[in-house]
Design a protein around this motif. Structure first.
Motif, short mmCIF file in Angstrom:
data_model
loop_
_atom_site.label_atom_id
_atom_site.label_comp_id
_atom_site.label_asym_id
_atom_site.label_seq_id
_atom_site.Cartn_x
_atom_site.Cartn_y
_atom_site.Cartn_z
N ILE A 46 -4.56 3.46 -7.94
CA ILE A 46 -4.12 3.91 -6.46
C ILE A 46 -3.85 2.95 -5.60
CG2 ILE A 46 -6.49 4.02 -5.34
CD1 ILE A 46 -3.90 6.87 -5.48
N ASN A 47 -4.50 1.78 -5.74
CA ASN A 47 -4.19 0.69 -4.91
C ASN A 47 -2.71 0.01 -5.06
OD1 ASN A 47 -6.55 -0.34 -2.66
ND2 ASN A 47 -7.54 -0.08 -4.49
N PHE A 85 -0.49 1.90 -6.39
CA PHE A 85 0.39 2.88 -5.86
C PHE A 85 1.03 2.68 -4.40
CE2 PHE A 85 0.70 6.84 -3.76
CZ PHE A 85 2.04 7.43 -4.17
N ILE A 86 -0.38 2.46 -3.57
CA ILE A 86 -0.08 2.05 -2.09
C ILE A 86 0.69 0.91 -1.77
CG2 ILE A 86 -1.32 1.74 0.20
CD1 ILE A 86 -3.52 3.60 -1.15
N ALA A 87 0.49 0.01 -2.66
CA ALA A 87 1.10 -1.41 -2.46
C ALA A 87 2.81 -1.06 -2.77
CB ALA A 87 0.52 -2.26 -3.36
N ILE A 88 2.89 -0.23 -3.46
CA ILE A 88 4.40 -0.23 -3.99
C ILE A 88 5.19 0.82 -3.28
CG2 ILE A 88 4.02 -1.50 -6.15
CD1 ILE A 88 4.41 1.38 -7.74
N ILE A 89 4.61 1.70 -2.66
CA ILE A 89 5.47 2.66 -1.86
C ILE A 89 6.34 2.18 -0.85
CG2 ILE A 89 5.09 4.44 -0.07
CD1 ILE A 89 1.99 4.87 -0.94
N PRO A 90 7.59 2.37 -0.85
CA PRO A 90 8.80 2.03 -0.22
C PRO A 90 8.26 2.14 1.46
CG PRO A 90 9.74 3.12 -1.89
CD PRO A 90 8.06 3.27 -2.05
N GLN A 91 8.82 1.21 2.15
CA GLN A 91 7.81 1.07 3.49
C GLN A 91 8.91 1.88 4.40
OE1 GLN A 91 6.75 -2.75 3.68
NE2 GLN A 91 5.03 -2.51 2.83
N GLN A 92 8.97 3.22 4.11
CA GLN A 92 9.85 4.03 5.02
C GLN A 92 9.16 5.13 5.66
OE1 GLN A 92 12.87 5.32 2.09
NE2 GLN A 92 13.35 3.20 1.08
N ALA A 93 9.37 5.29 6.67
CA ALA A 93 8.97 6.37 7.64
C ALA A 93 8.84 7.78 6.95
CB ALA A 93 9.39 6.47 9.04
N SER A 94 10.32 8.09 6.10
CA SER A 94 10.25 9.29 5.55
C SER A 94 9.12 9.59 4.24
CB SER A 94 11.64 9.37 4.87
OG SER A 94 11.94 8.27 4.13
N LEU A 95 8.50 8.37 3.95
CA LEU A 95 7.59 8.51 2.82
C LEU A 95 6.20 8.41 3.30
CD1 LEU A 95 9.71 5.92 0.24
CD2 LEU A 95 9.40 8.67 0.28
N VAL A 96 6.05 8.78 4.49
CA VAL A 96 4.42 8.54 5.11
C VAL A 96 3.47 9.35 4.46
CG1 VAL A 96 4.81 10.00 7.02
CG2 VAL A 96 3.48 8.20 7.14
N ILE A 97 3.86 10.68 3.90
CA ILE A 97 3.13 11.66 3.49
C ILE A 97 2.48 10.98 1.99
CG2 ILE A 97 5.00 12.43 1.94
CD1 ILE A 97 2.04 14.34 3.34
N LEU A 98 3.24 10.07 1.47
CA LEU A 98 2.61 9.43 0.27
C LEU A 98 1.65 8.57 0.62
CD1 LEU A 98 5.80 8.39 -1.86
CD2 LEU A 98 4.31 10.37 -2.04
N VAL A 99 1.71 7.85 1.98
CA VAL A 99 0.48 7.20 2.31
C VAL A 99 -0.57 7.98 2.41
CG1 VAL A 99 -0.35 5.54 4.19
CG2 VAL A 99 2.09 5.44 3.52
N PHE A 151 -3.36 -4.82 -0.57
CA PHE A 151 -3.51 -3.78 -1.55
C PHE A 151 -3.42 -4.21 -3.04
CE2 PHE A 151 -1.80 -1.39 2.16
CZ PHE A 151 -3.05 -0.87 2.56
N ILE A 152 -2.78 -5.15 -3.44
CA ILE A 152 -2.78 -5.82 -4.51
C ILE A 152 -4.09 -6.47 -4.98
CG2 ILE A 152 -1.82 -7.72 -5.99
CD1 ILE A 152 0.97 -7.01 -5.05
N ALA A 153 -4.57 -7.09 -3.95
CA ALA A 153 -6.01 -7.70 -3.79
C ALA A 153 -7.01 -6.82 -4.26
CB ALA A 153 -6.31 -8.61 -2.55
N ALA A 154 -7.03 -5.70 -3.56
CA ALA A 154 -8.00 -4.65 -3.71
C ALA A 154 -7.80 -4.02 -5.12
CB ALA A 154 -7.61 -3.53 -2.90
N ALA A 155 -6.54 -3.93 -5.89
CA ALA A 155 -6.36 -3.39 -7.20
C ALA A 155 -6.86 -4.62 -8.14
CB ALA A 155 -4.66 -3.36 -7.30
N ALA A 156 -6.78 -5.94 -7.93
CA ALA A 156 -7.10 -6.97 -8.70
C ALA A 156 -8.71 -6.78 -8.78
CB ALA A 156 -6.69 -8.29 -8.15
#
Length: 427
Positions: free
Chosen positions: A292-293, A295-309, A380-385
């Motif tokens: 999940i971390n 996933f959060i790290a690689i979400i494209p940083q676009q306002a239209s995808l905020v639901i994924l956040v 978030f990559i650090a959290a995943a690690a």
């Protein structure tokens, strides 16, 4: 049908009281401006006050484990609650700033040295045979729910006063009084547990035995890895506002997910662990936490995808809550005797919570040095690690303790059969 056990219910409520004893030391999050105004201090001076508390907690985690093995958990918890309550009442009188700093430092002792390891040990004593994971998860989940509810109630009470200092004082006095009440209830309703006099080992002998036990180090590293994810949670709100254009209100809602999602995870993991075993479930949970971390790290940083956040954050907090609900419940699988529980918990806490001392500095450096879109990915990559590290250690721990885990499963099964027979007899 099982009979309602009033005494056991009171014990459970008292074990969940950590949400009350920790409220005043961390009230800066909700009453920052009121504290500044009440004590007439600068931001730096308020920081010194809260640092006095955290410094003492870090310094006494380890010693608290030794204390928990030498004194009754009932006596330690009763003392901690009543002493902390009196300190809170003293703090609520708005003393001189220097006195307030001293009171906060002493609170660091009464909520850590005499409290934390004794609390975890008391939960282990409270748990039925083979149900340590359920007990830990239930207490952690309920405690977190209480923290969210009590925080909301405190803000409501505060809002009823036109003078913000008076409102804050009333809140402090209420929580101080509640601590004293819980201390009295613990003294009355908790079992009179005493250190095992047959195990007449000195502190040095117990400590050396614990440090030579590979399982103690493995359990410490599991908490260490999982706790790295805990240190990244405060950055979800700025991540949402800065990278996805959330309003301050929506950003605050994103941050509040932690208060309401983590208890769900803790309650689920505590009950599921009865069927899977603690370490086996930790393997699954930490693996999911890593996924999940990422996933959060690689979400494209676009306002239209905020639901994924929002989805990723909600799931992440549930999974993190699941890990926190059971990562102190591994002691029975490691075959740690009760008379060493406190020392082991002290060691695990000292090593496991270390990320709290260095991760904020590292993350702050990333945010100051790199573009925000890159810095947040690092976080978030650090959290995943950290989660991957915890997962690997959990696998090693599980393989190393297979025989003990199998024995615990038998004990748990026998306990359920005995409970069923007792229930049928009472009916």
């Amino acid at each position: 049908m099982k009979k309602f056990d009033f005494k056991r219910a009171i014990q459970f409520i008292c074990l969940c009281g950590a949400s009350i004893i920790y409220y005043v030391p961390y009230m800066k999050a909700s009453f920052y401006d009121a504290l500044i105004q009440a004590f007439n201090v600068t931001n730096v001076e308020l920081g010194i006050m809260t640092s006095a508390y955290t410094t003492m907690t870090i310094a006494t985690y380890f010693l608290g484990g030794l204390v928990a093995d030498k004194f009754s958990a009932r006596k330690l918890l009763a003392f901690s609650y009543m002493a902390s309550g009196l300190l809170c009442v003293g703090f609520g009188t708005i003393p001189d700033y220097r006195v307030a700093v001293v009171l906060f430092a002493i609170l660091g002792v009464t909520t850590t040295l005499t409290f934390w390891s004794a609390l975890i040990k008391a939960i282990r004593i409270f748990a039925r045979p083979g149900e340590e994971g359920k007990a830990q998860g239930d207490v952690e989940g309920t405690r977190s729910i209480l923290a969210a509810v009590l925080g909301t109630i405190a803000i409501f009470i505060f809002s009823q006063f036109s003078n913000i200092v008076t409102g804050m004082q009333v809140v402090i006095f209420i929580f101080g009084g509640a601590c004293i009440l819980i201390g009295i209830l613990i003294w009355i309703f908790f079992e009179r547990d005493e250190p095992d006099k047959d195990q007449n080992l000195g502190i040095g002998k117990i400590l050396l035995t614990c440090l030579k036990n590979p399982n103690v180090w493995l359990m410490s590293f599991i908490v260490f890895g999982a706790f790295i994810s805990c240190t990244t949670t405060p950055y979800m709100t700025p991540y949402g506002t800065q990278m996805f254009g959330l309003s301050i209100t929506l950003g605050a809602i994103l941050g509040m997910f932690r208060d309401y999602m983590q208890p769900i995870g803790a309650l689920i993991s505590g009950n599921v662990s009865n069927k899977t075993g603690i370490s086996k479930l930790l393997i699954i949970v930490t693996a999911l936490l890593a996924v999940i971390n990422i996933f959060i790290a690689i979400i494209p940083q676009q306002a239209s995808l905020v639901i994924l956040v929002f989805i990723g954050t909600a799931l992440g907090y549930i999974i993190l809550g699941a890990a926190r609900g059971i990562y102190f419940a591994t002691l029975p699988e490691a075959d740690i005797p009760m008379y060493m529980s406190g020392t082991v918990i002290g060691i695990i806490s000292t090593i496991g919570f270390l990320p709290d001392s260095f991760m904020p500095i590292i993350i702050g450096n990333w945010l100051d040095t790199y573009p925000p879109e890159l810095a947040y990915r690092f976080i978030f990559i650090a959290a995943a690690a950290g989660a991957i590290f915890a997962c690997i250690i959990s696998i090693i721990f599980h393989k190393r303790n297979k025989e003990t885990i199998a024995k615990l499963a038998v004990i748990q099964k026998e306990g359920k059969i005995a409970d069923k027979k007792n229930t049928e007899t009472s009916v």
